[in-house]
Design a protein around this motif. Structure first.
Motif, PDB file in Angstrom:
ATOM      1  N   SER A 451       0.732  -1.255  -0.098  1.00  0.00           N
ATOM      2  CA  SER A 451       0.021  -0.107   0.059  1.00  0.00           C
ATOM      3  C   SER A 451       1.006   1.260   0.248  1.00  0.00           C
ATOM      4  O   SER A 451       0.635   2.347  -0.486  1.00  0.00           O
ATOM      5  CB  SER A 451      -1.069   0.011   1.115  1.00  0.00           C
ATOM      6  N   ASN A 452       1.816   1.230   0.994  1.00  0.00           N
ATOM      7  CA  ASN A 452       2.863   2.458   0.603  1.00  0.00           C
ATOM      8  C   ASN A 452       3.503   2.691  -0.647  1.00  0.00           C
ATOM      9  O   ASN A 452       3.700   3.906  -1.079  1.00  0.00           O
ATOM     10  CB  ASN A 452       4.105   2.420   1.788  1.00  0.00           C
ATOM     11  N   VAL A 453       3.630   1.520  -1.581  1.00  0.00           N
ATOM     12  CA  VAL A 453       4.236   1.695  -2.809  1.00  0.00           C
ATOM     13  C   VAL A 453       3.242   2.381  -3.485  1.00  0.00           C
ATOM     14  O   VAL A 453       3.553   3.293  -4.302  1.00  0.00           O
ATOM     15  CB  VAL A 453       4.523   0.680  -3.338  1.00  0.00           C
ATOM     16  N   LEU A 454       2.022   1.808  -3.214  1.00  0.00           N
ATOM     17  CA  LEU A 454       0.737   2.640  -4.139  1.00  0.00           C
ATOM     18  C   LEU A 454       0.816   4.136  -3.798  1.00  0.00           C
ATOM     19  O   LEU A 454       0.294   4.916  -4.730  1.00  0.00           O
ATOM     20  CB  LEU A 454      -0.450   1.819  -3.972  1.00  0.00           C
ATOM     21  N   PHE A 455       0.863   4.354  -2.487  1.00  0.00           N
ATOM     22  CA  PHE A 455       0.716   5.779  -2.157  1.00  0.00           C
ATOM     23  C   PHE A 455       1.437   6.690  -2.606  1.00  0.00           C
ATOM     24  O   PHE A 455       1.332   7.874  -2.955  1.00  0.00           O
ATOM     25  CB  PHE A 455       1.000   5.841  -0.672  1.00  0.00           C
ATOM     26  N   MET A 456       2.687   6.143  -3.170  1.00  0.00           N
ATOM     27  CA  MET A 456       3.687   6.946  -3.597  1.00  0.00           C
ATOM     28  C   MET A 456       4.103   6.953  -5.131  1.00  0.00           C
ATOM     29  O   MET A 456       4.972   7.756  -5.613  1.00  0.00           O
ATOM     30  CB  MET A 456       5.355   6.696  -3.002  1.00  0.00           C
ATOM     31  N   LEU A 457       3.050   6.311  -5.857  1.00  0.00           N
ATOM     32  CA  LEU A 457       3.274   6.390  -7.492  1.00  0.00           C
ATOM     33  C   LEU A 457       2.511   7.232  -7.909  1.00  0.00           C
ATOM     34  O   LEU A 457       1.747   7.949  -7.348  1.00  0.00           O
ATOM     35  CB  LEU A 457       2.596   4.897  -7.838  1.00  0.00           C
ATOM     36  N   PRO A 458       2.802   7.729  -9.040  1.00  0.00           N
ATOM     37  CA  PRO A 458       2.073   8.774 -10.020  1.00  0.00           C
ATOM     38  C   PRO A 458       0.602   8.124 -10.022  1.00  0.00           C
ATOM     39  O   PRO A 458       0.319   6.971 -10.205  1.00  0.00           O
ATOM     40  CB  PRO A 458       2.648   8.949 -11.240  1.00  0.00           C
ATOM     41  N   GLN A 459      -0.268   9.302  -9.819  1.00  0.00           N
ATOM     42  CA  GLN A 459      -2.001   8.762  -9.702  1.00  0.00           C
ATOM     43  C   GLN A 459      -2.561   9.305 -10.875  1.00  0.00           C
ATOM     44  O   GLN A 459      -3.708   8.922 -10.871  1.00  0.00           O
ATOM     45  CB  GLN A 459      -2.535   9.149  -8.310  1.00  0.00           C
ATOM     46  N   SER A 460      -2.054   9.981 -11.858  1.00  0.00           N
ATOM     47  CA  SER A 460      -2.794  10.545 -12.836  1.00  0.00           C
ATOM     48  C   SER A 460      -1.699  10.953 -13.749  1.00  0.00           C
ATOM     49  O   SER A 460      -0.661  11.367 -13.651  1.00  0.00           O
ATOM     50  CB  SER A 460      -3.668  11.767 -12.645  1.00  0.00           C
ATOM     51  N   ALA A 461      -2.270  11.010 -14.984  1.00  0.00           N
ATOM     52  CA  ALA A 461      -1.469  11.402 -16.260  1.00  0.00           C
ATOM     53  C   ALA A 461      -2.164  12.314 -17.209  1.00  0.00           C
ATOM     54  O   ALA A 461      -3.443  12.027 -17.233  1.00  0.00           O
ATOM     55  CB  ALA A 461      -0.655  10.116 -17.017  1.00  0.00           C
ATOM     56  N   PRO A 462      -1.355  13.182 -18.063  1.00  0.00           N
ATOM     57  CA  PRO A 462       0.098  13.385 -17.986  1.00  0.00           C
ATOM     58  C   PRO A 462       0.361  13.913 -16.583  1.00  0.00           C
ATOM     59  O   PRO A 462      -0.276  14.643 -15.871  1.00  0.00           O
ATOM     60  CB  PRO A 462       0.313  14.409 -19.064  1.00  0.00           C
ATOM     61  N   ILE A 463       1.683  13.866 -16.240  1.00  0.00           N
ATOM     62  CA  ILE A 463       2.099  14.359 -14.821  1.00  0.00           C
ATOM     63  C   ILE A 463       2.434  15.893 -15.006  1.00  0.00           C
ATOM     64  O   ILE A 463       3.314  16.122 -15.840  1.00  0.00           O
ATOM     65  CB  ILE A 463       3.124  13.532 -14.353  1.00  0.00           C
ATOM     66  N   SER A 464       1.992  16.532 -14.061  1.00  0.00           N
ATOM     67  CA  SER A 464       2.524  17.828 -14.136  1.00  0.00           C
ATOM     68  C   SER A 464       2.329  18.495 -12.685  1.00  0.00           C
ATOM     69  O   SER A 464       2.429  17.738 -11.760  1.00  0.00           O
ATOM     70  CB  SER A 464       1.170  18.755 -15.036  1.00  0.00           C
ATOM     71  N   ALA A 465       2.689  19.682 -12.558  1.00  0.00           N
ATOM     72  CA  ALA A 465       2.867  20.464 -11.022  1.00  0.00           C
ATOM     73  C   ALA A 465       1.539  20.020 -10.354  1.00  0.00           C
ATOM     74  O   ALA A 465       1.432  19.961  -9.219  1.00  0.00           O
ATOM     75  CB  ALA A 465       3.382  21.651 -10.996  1.00  0.00           C
ATOM     76  N   LYS A 466       0.358  20.106 -11.213  1.00  0.00           N
ATOM     77  CA  LYS A 466      -1.054  19.905 -10.441  1.00  0.00           C
ATOM     78  C   LYS A 466      -1.281  18.570 -10.209  1.00  0.00           C
ATOM     79  O   LYS A 466      -1.853  18.158  -9.190  1.00  0.00           O
ATOM     80  CB  LYS A 466      -2.174  20.440 -11.266  1.00  0.00           C
ATOM     81  N   THR A 467      -0.736  17.523 -11.152  1.00  0.00           N
ATOM     82  CA  THR A 467      -0.969  16.030 -10.476  1.00  0.00           C
ATOM     83  C   THR A 467      -0.131  15.475 -10.223  1.00  0.00           C
ATOM     84  O   THR A 467      -0.393  14.145  -9.898  1.00  0.00           O
ATOM     85  CB  THR A 467      -1.368  15.475 -12.058  1.00  0.00           C
ATOM     86  N   PHE A 468       1.297  16.130 -10.094  1.00  0.00           N
ATOM     87  CA  PHE A 468       2.362  15.044  -9.438  1.00  0.00           C
ATOM     88  C   PHE A 468       2.028  14.704  -7.880  1.00  0.00           C
ATOM     89  O   PHE A 468       1.328  15.454  -7.223  1.00  0.00           O
ATOM     90  CB  PHE A 468       3.445  16.188  -9.294  1.00  0.00           C
ATOM     91  N   ASN A 469       2.583  13.458  -7.638  1.00  0.00           N
ATOM     92  CA  ASN A 469       2.140  12.837  -6.352  1.00  0.00           C
ATOM     93  C   ASN A 469       3.265  13.303  -5.302  1.00  0.00           C
ATOM     94  O   ASN A 469       4.346  12.644  -5.734  1.00  0.00           O
ATOM     95  CB  ASN A 469       2.130  11.314  -6.358  1.00  0.00           C
TER      96      ASN A 469
END
Length: 512
Positions: A451-469
């Motif tokens: 679960s901690n790996v999932l918490f730290m993965l990118p959660q939406s694309a494309p990755i930007s300053a707004k969508t970055f995890n």
């Protein structure tokens, strides 16, 4: 009064385990005098964790993300699967709570269970727990402020929703919650009892409205509908991200552990509180989740709304009914923030009692009038306000700061369970898992890692300053500060949980 559990008997069935020690004798055996009032009964202890988990707050805050990351299939079956895994975590934590029923909870048990470097294990666990709880209070109250503004905008369309208003409302919520925690433990216990019934009755009202009032429901097969609108083309990756909806909800059940020194028969009632809170939340949450899913009318439009679950209510029930139900959701969030602050305060109190925080002598002091750690309450409120403050300028900045909530808490959960797994000489308390203890701990640690790996993965694309995890960055900052502090000064003065003397000596120090 019974004797401590004999390690040789820990392999026997739980009903054969000796009765728990007297609460004060247990605390004295751990080297601490009694400073806090024991007013929490079994129901009160359960209530604190049930309120912090808060299925209404958790589901309404993350339902929109789940609609995009896996859809109904993951929202339903992911909820069931993750709930089972969290029960393993709760059982492993409960066994430790029974052995070490103290406000220090996770950091205290980490220090006691470590074979070597006890101070370091305790130090890192304590600061992860502290950061996670402060972030949890900030995130919950910020979400409540967001829903309050959504309600106001529905009631008065001319109202302008702004980040500044959100921060100001959050600050007002923190002030009220701090005032509530400043007064007696009995008041907090009463509010937590009310919160349980608010959640249960609110859940019944929400589910009944979603089942009875809409003219149209989705067919039974809709529970298997899959959607991946995360921006990532890999459906399996999107589905794995969807598991976070349940994981985000099931945080904070260490609250029962932190309230041990204020709970009657804590060696039994604290672990039972943890397990009951998780089990009740799993069942009631699944019912609410199904009700929301089958009330969906226009999946694409509602998934793309600014507040998807609110849009589901509006489309299915009409604006008037939706506004009434939103009050239930807002109330649940406010109770959640209150309980989270209570738990956070007790962790600060205990961590300071062992000299691990700047100004420790202030934060572990107890008001002679209310028998509560009043200064720790206001420190918890102030720290949460500091985390909320960046939201005045940027939603992204706020998200970056409070993202430590989930990773900090789950890592803090994992450390003592991992250390218990490594320890062959673990002496369990009255509530224990017997010969299954290590197996349950191994499953719990495995799930916490996943679960901690999932918490730290990118959660939406494309990755930007707004969508970055920003969770990895937030975690790295906390660990960097804790590490720098540890090697510069803390390792020379902090050796883990301290003992104030022999049981007889600390008994003479009791303030109650």
């Amino acid at each position: 009064m019974s004797e401590p559990v004999n390690p040789a008997r820990s392999r026997t069935r739980r009903h054969a385990t000796p009765l728990p020690l007297d609460d004060d004798a247990t605390l004295h055996a751990m080297g601490y005098p009694r400073k806090l009032t024991r007013r929490f009964q079994a129901f009160d202890n359960f209530a604190i964790s049930f309120t912090i988990i808060n299925i209404i707050s958790g589901i309404f805050s993350s339902f929109g993300f789940g609609m995009k990351a896996g859809g109904p299939r993951i929202l339903v079956f992911g909820w069931i699967g993750v709930s089972v895994m969290v029960l393993f975590v709760g059982a492993a934590m409960g066994e430790i709570a029974s052995a070490y029923p103290t406000s220090g909870a996770l950091y205290f048990s980490a220090g006691k269970l470590a074979k070597r470097h006890r101070g370091a294990w305790s130090w890192y666990t304590g600061w992860l727990n502290f950061a996670g709880q402060v972030g949890g209070t900030a995130a919950t109250d910020y979400a409540a402020a967001t829903f309050i503004q959504a309600f106001i905008a529905l009631q008065w369309p001319s109202y302008q929703v702004t980040p500044q208003h959100t921060v100001a409302i959050t600050a007002a919520i923190l002030l009220v919650q701090a005032l509530a925690n400043t007064y007696t433990v009995q008041l907090v216990a009463v509010l937590n009892r009310i919160s349980v019934w608010w959640l249960l009755i609110g859940m019944v009202v929400l589910v009944t409205a979603l089942v009875v009032l809409p003219a149209h429901h989705q067919p039974p097969s809709f529970a298997t509908h899959f959607a991946n609108d995360t921006g990532f083309t890999n459906g399996f990756y999107g589905a794995m991200l969807g598991l976070l909806v349940t994981s985000w909800t099931f945080t904070g059940f260490d609250g029962s552990f932190h309230m041990s020194e204020e709970t009657v028969r804590a060696t039994v009632n604290a672990p039972k509180g943890i397990m009951r809170a998780i089990a009740c939340s799993a069942l009631t949450g699944l019912i609410l989740m199904l009700a929301l899913i089958y009330a969906i009318r226009d999946y694409t439009a509602e998934a793309g709304a600014s507040a998807p679950p609110v849009q589901v209510l509006i489309d299915a029930l009409g604006t008037g009914t939706a506004k009434v139900l939103m009050l239930i959701v807002i109330g649940a969030m406010l109770f959640c923030g209150l309980a989270n602050m209570t738990s956070n305060t007790r962790q600060i109190f205990a961590f300071s009692r062992d000299g691990a925080m700047p100004g420790s002598r202030w934060w572990h002091s107890v008001s002679p009038r209310t028998r509560t750690p009043v200064k720790a309450v206001w420190l918890a409120a102030a720290c949460s306000l500091v985390l909320v403050a960046p939201g005045w300028w940027s939603d992204t900045a706020f998200t970056a700061v409070v993202s430590i909530n989930v990773v900090g808490l789950f890592l803090a959960y994992g450390v003592p369970i991992f250390l218990r797994l490594r320890l062959d000489s673990f002496q369990p308390g009255p509530w224990n898992l017997g010969r299954h203890g290590k197996l349950v701990a191994a499953v719990a640690v495995t799930w916490i890692v996943i679960s901690n790996v999932l918490f730290m993965l990118p959660q939406s694309a494309p990755i930007s300053a707004k969508t970055f995890n920003y969770a990895p960055i937030a975690l790295a900052v906390v660990l960097l500060i804790a590490t720098a502090w540890w090697f510069t000064t803390a390792r020379r003065r902090f050796q883990g949980p301290v003992s104030y003397g022999s049981p007889d000596e600390v008994a003479a120090m009791d303030l109650i």
